[in-house]
Structure formats: C-alpha cells, structure tokens
Design a protein around this motif. Structure first.
Motif, PDB file in Angstrom:
ATOM      1  N   PRO A   1    -121.750  18.860 -39.836  1.00 40.64           N
ATOM      2  CA  PRO A   1    -121.921  18.777 -41.281  1.00 40.64           C
ATOM      3  C   PRO A   1    -122.832  19.877 -41.808  1.00 40.64           C
ATOM      4  O   PRO A   1    -123.651  20.421 -41.059  1.00 40.64           O
ATOM      5  N   PRO A   2    -122.719  20.210 -43.105  1.00 40.59           N
ATOM      6  CA  PRO A   2    -123.621  21.193 -43.720  1.00 40.59           C
ATOM      7  C   PRO A   2    -125.077  20.778 -43.547  1.00 40.59           C
ATOM      8  O   PRO A   2    -125.380  19.595 -43.461  1.00 40.59           O
TER       9      PRO A   2
ATOM     10  N   THR B   1    -128.763  27.574 -53.156  1.00 34.28           N
ATOM     11  CA  THR B   1    -128.289  28.738 -52.411  1.00 34.28           C
ATOM     12  C   THR B   1    -127.394  28.254 -51.281  1.00 34.28           C
ATOM     13  O   THR B   1    -127.735  27.286 -50.596  1.00 34.28           O
ATOM     14  N   LEU B   2    -126.245  28.909 -51.117  1.00 32.61           N
ATOM     15  CA  LEU B   2    -125.334  28.560 -50.019  1.00 32.61           C
ATOM     16  C   LEU B   2    -125.349  29.653 -48.969  1.00 32.61           C
ATOM     17  O   LEU B   2    -125.259  30.841 -49.297  1.00 32.61           O
TER      18      LEU B   2
ATOM     19  N   VAL C   1    -128.604  25.526 -48.516  1.00 29.18           N
ATOM     20  CA  VAL C   1    -127.702  24.703 -47.705  1.00 29.18           C
ATOM     21  C   VAL C   1    -126.781  25.618 -46.899  1.00 29.18           C
ATOM     22  O   VAL C   1    -126.121  26.500 -47.450  1.00 29.18           O
ATOM     23  N   ASP C   2    -126.766  25.395 -45.579  1.00 25.50           N
ATOM     24  CA  ASP C   2    -125.892  26.152 -44.684  1.00 25.50           C
ATOM     25  C   ASP C   2    -124.550  25.432 -44.597  1.00 25.50           C
ATOM     26  O   ASP C   2    -124.478  24.324 -44.053  1.00 25.50           O
ATOM     27  N   VAL C   3    -123.503  26.046 -45.166  1.00 29.34           N
ATOM     28  CA  VAL C   3    -122.170  25.422 -45.116  1.00 29.34           C
ATOM     29  C   VAL C   3    -121.301  26.052 -44.028  1.00 29.34           C
ATOM     30  O   VAL C   3    -120.099  25.802 -43.972  1.00 29.34           O
TER      31      VAL C   3
ATOM     32  N   THR D   1    -123.962  35.865 -41.362  1.00 28.32           N
ATOM     33  CA  THR D   1    -123.916  35.004 -42.547  1.00 28.32           C
ATOM     34  C   THR D   1    -124.636  35.679 -43.709  1.00 28.32           C
ATOM     35  O   THR D   1    -125.366  36.654 -43.523  1.00 28.32           O
ATOM     36  N   ILE D   2    -124.435  35.131 -44.913  1.00 28.95           N
ATOM     37  CA  ILE D   2    -125.148  35.651 -46.083  1.00 28.95           C
ATOM     38  C   ILE D   2    -125.483  34.485 -47.021  1.00 28.95           C
ATOM     39  O   ILE D   2    -124.712  33.532 -47.140  1.00 28.95           O
ATOM     40  N   ALA D   3    -126.659  34.557 -47.632  1.00 34.82           N
ATOM     41  CA  ALA D   3    -127.097  33.523 -48.572  1.00 34.82           C
ATOM     42  C   ALA D   3    -126.772  34.000 -49.986  1.00 34.82           C
ATOM     43  O   ALA D   3    -127.064  35.136 -50.346  1.00 34.82           O
TER      44      ALA D   3
END
Ligand code: TXA
Ligand code: MG
Length: 319
Positions: A182-183, A90-91, A176-178, A109-111
């Motif tokens: 860094p992510p 999931t991003l 992962v939070d992009v 934000t959204i996953a």
C-alpha cells in the motif's frame, strides 16, 4: 499580499535564466529554481547548505503536468490528486522525465505537488518548466512561513523574494509514496491523516525511522530538522512550572492554553491542530528573535490529528 503581474513576469524571467526565487506557498515559503536545469538546481543545494543526497519536490501547475513527469500514475495517485490538489500534498512517483534527474538526487522516483497559493500558481502558469522548491531556509533550521523569515535565513543567497504574506497552512506538505503498495506516508504534513485515509484506506502511516531513512524511503527526514537556536524541551502541562524553574534563561514557553509560569517570552497557540500548525514555525522564529536559551513546549494531545505537529516538535527538540 498583492503582487503585480510585472513582478511575476520578472520572477518568471529570472527563473528562466537559472536564478533562485523565494516563493510563497500555502505550506511554507519555497526556494525555487527551474527543475530542468541542473546548474539552477545545484544553486538550491548550495544556498541551503543541503546535503546532495536529499531530493527536492517539483511544483507544477496542474494534475496533467504532474502526470506528464511520472512514468506510472497509479490509482492511488489519481484519487489523492483529484481530491487534494491544489493543496498541501506531495506524491512520490516513478520519474518519467530524464530532464528532471538532478532534482531526484539519483533516484528513480520524483516528488511532485500542485501548490494552492495564488502567487505560486500564477508564477507556475508563467513558467514553461516545473519548479524545484524545498523550504526556503538554511538546511536544518526552521522553515519560513513569512517573507521576513526567508530574508533572515538566506539573505543574499536568494536573487528575489516574492512576499505573499504569511502562509496559511504553516507546515510542509504531507508526502505520500505511491510507488509502493500500500502507499506510504513518508512525512505527515498539511493534509490530515484522516483525510488521506478516506481516499486511501490502506495507507501505511508507520513513522519512517530517521536513521533508516538516511539512505532509504525519505532521505530528508534527518532527525534534527526544523530546529530553532533555543534548546526545545517538550513536557506535559503538569510539568511546566518545574521545568521552567530549572531551565537555562532566558526561557520561552509555548503552550496550548495560556499558562502563568514566569518566563521571558510566551505564546499560547490554542487546542485546534490546524491553527496550531499555522502558528508553530512563526512561534519558533519568534522565540529565537526573543533570545530564548530554552523553549519549554507543552506536549499536544497524543491524537493522530496532531501527528504533523508532533513530528515537527520532535525534530525541533532533537540534538
Ligand atoms: O510544503 C512543502 O512540501 C514545501 C513547499 C515549499 O512546497 N517544500 C518542502 O520541501 O518541504 P523540502 O525539500 O524541504 O522537503 C522535501 C521532502 C524531503 O523530506 C525529501 O526527502 C522528500 O520530500 N522527497 C523529495 N523527493 C523524494 C523522493 N524522490 N523520494 C522520497 N522522498 C522524497
Ligand atoms: Mg525543509
């Protein structure tokens, strides 16, 4: 597990009308509703008893569809998505679609993820809207990896359950939070950390602090989560015999290799982290069905390959 085209059409139709449908994914079963309908999304929170500050993951059929709901699509997102979707990743991206605000619990934000299960994929292709889907269990209880687990946890609260057989991965997606550089890995999960690092070498894998997370990076990381009814005690293999002899009965025992301590229920899941993860939640459900008051769990190796399993076990043991 075969699901007929007619059953998929029915599921898509119900979702279109704002109903809740439990769906198989390769990770765990999800409780799906159309993500662009605030009333349908509210029904998810209600059915799960989920705190409304905890945002949901949106599921889409393709990388293009994911990109379309993001305000920005960083290089890291493209690299991860190209290599790992469809799959258990999931991003977290900046939200670019106002209609999806209600799944974000007020965040910017959204996953998003593209799941790999053929039934879920076929369903998404029939839907003209993305599907919000958290794990299909009551909040804080063990995630479902079989349709029976969903029925036992949610019962009449869900309008339809699509039975796609047991989940292949068995634990939730890696998150992962992009949006940060860094992510950052917010939740270890079905994609091994080593694989993520091949694609994003500077990935920040520092565990997200559960208390700090309540209002910050990943609000869903409540300390007590995935918890069975049994009291879970994690011990080294050398401590199993003594722990079992002192534990409140009935006692269950979950190990890597089998062990001869006298218990009421036991299961050995082996020493391969992928196979162990596949069986973990099913084992926690089974220990509860067996009526265990205590579940003694052999601590797996301290290796990074076991990070997601350690995370779920620690939450199952938290009181
Ligand atoms: O494998 C999975 O991801 C399963 C299947 C059904 O797809 N779904 C799942 O959803 O595990 P859920 O709701 O149980 O977990 C969602 C996780 C939570 O930790 C939540 O806080 C985090 O993703 N999350 C969702 N939106 C977020 C956002 N905008 N920022 C940070 N974390 C977010
Ligand atoms: Mg969950």
């Amino acid at each position: 597990m075969d699901i007929s085209p007619g059953a998929l059409d029915d599921a898509a139709d119900r979702l279109g009308r704002g109903q809740l449908v439990a769906v198989p994914t390769e990770t765990v079963y999800g409780l799906a509703a159309r993500a662009d309908d605030p009333a349908a999304v509210a029904r998810i929170y209600d059915a799960k008893g989920r705190p409304t500050h905890n945002p949901l993951i949106v599921h889409v059929a393709s990388r293009d569809a994911a990109r379309a709901i993001a305000a920005r699509w960083p290089d890291a997102a493209e690299r991860l998505a190209r290599a790992l979707w469809p799959g258990p990743l999931t991003l977290v991206v900046e939200r670019g679609d106002e209609r999806l605000a209600s799944v974000s619990a007020g965040r910017a934000t959204i996953a998003v993820r593209v799941p790999a299960h053929p039934v879920m994929h076929a369903l998404l292709e029939r839907c003209a809207f993305p599907l919000a889907a958290p794990s299909a269990n009551r909040s804080t209880s063990v995630s479902p990896t079989r349709a029976e687990h969903v029925a036992a946890s949610l019962g009449e609260r869900v309008d339809l359950i699509l039975d796609g057989g047991p989940c292949d991965v068995g634990i939730e997606s890696s998150v992962v939070d992009v949006t940060v550089d860094p992510p950052r890995l917010l939740r270890p999960g079905g994609t091994p950390i080593a694989r993520l690092r091949e694609l994003v070498p500077d990935l920040d894998v520092t565990p997200v602090d559960a208390d700090a997370a309540a209002g910050h990076a990943s609000p869903g990381l409540d300390r007590r989560h995935y918890a069975p009814d049994a009291r879970v005690v994690i011990v080294a293999r050398t401590e199993i015999a003594a722990t079992v002899s002192e534990a409140a009965a009935p006692v269950g025992l979950l190990t890597l290799a089998s062990h001869d301590a006298p218990v009421d229920w036991s299961l050995a899941l082996g020493d391969d982290p992928t196979a162990y993860a596949r069986g973990l939640f099913d084992a926690l459900h089974a220990a509860d069905r067996a009526g265990c008051a205590t579940l003694v769990v052999e601590c797996p190796p301290a290796d990074e390959a076991w990070a997601a399993v350690h995370d779920r076990l620690a939450r199952a043991a938290a009181r």
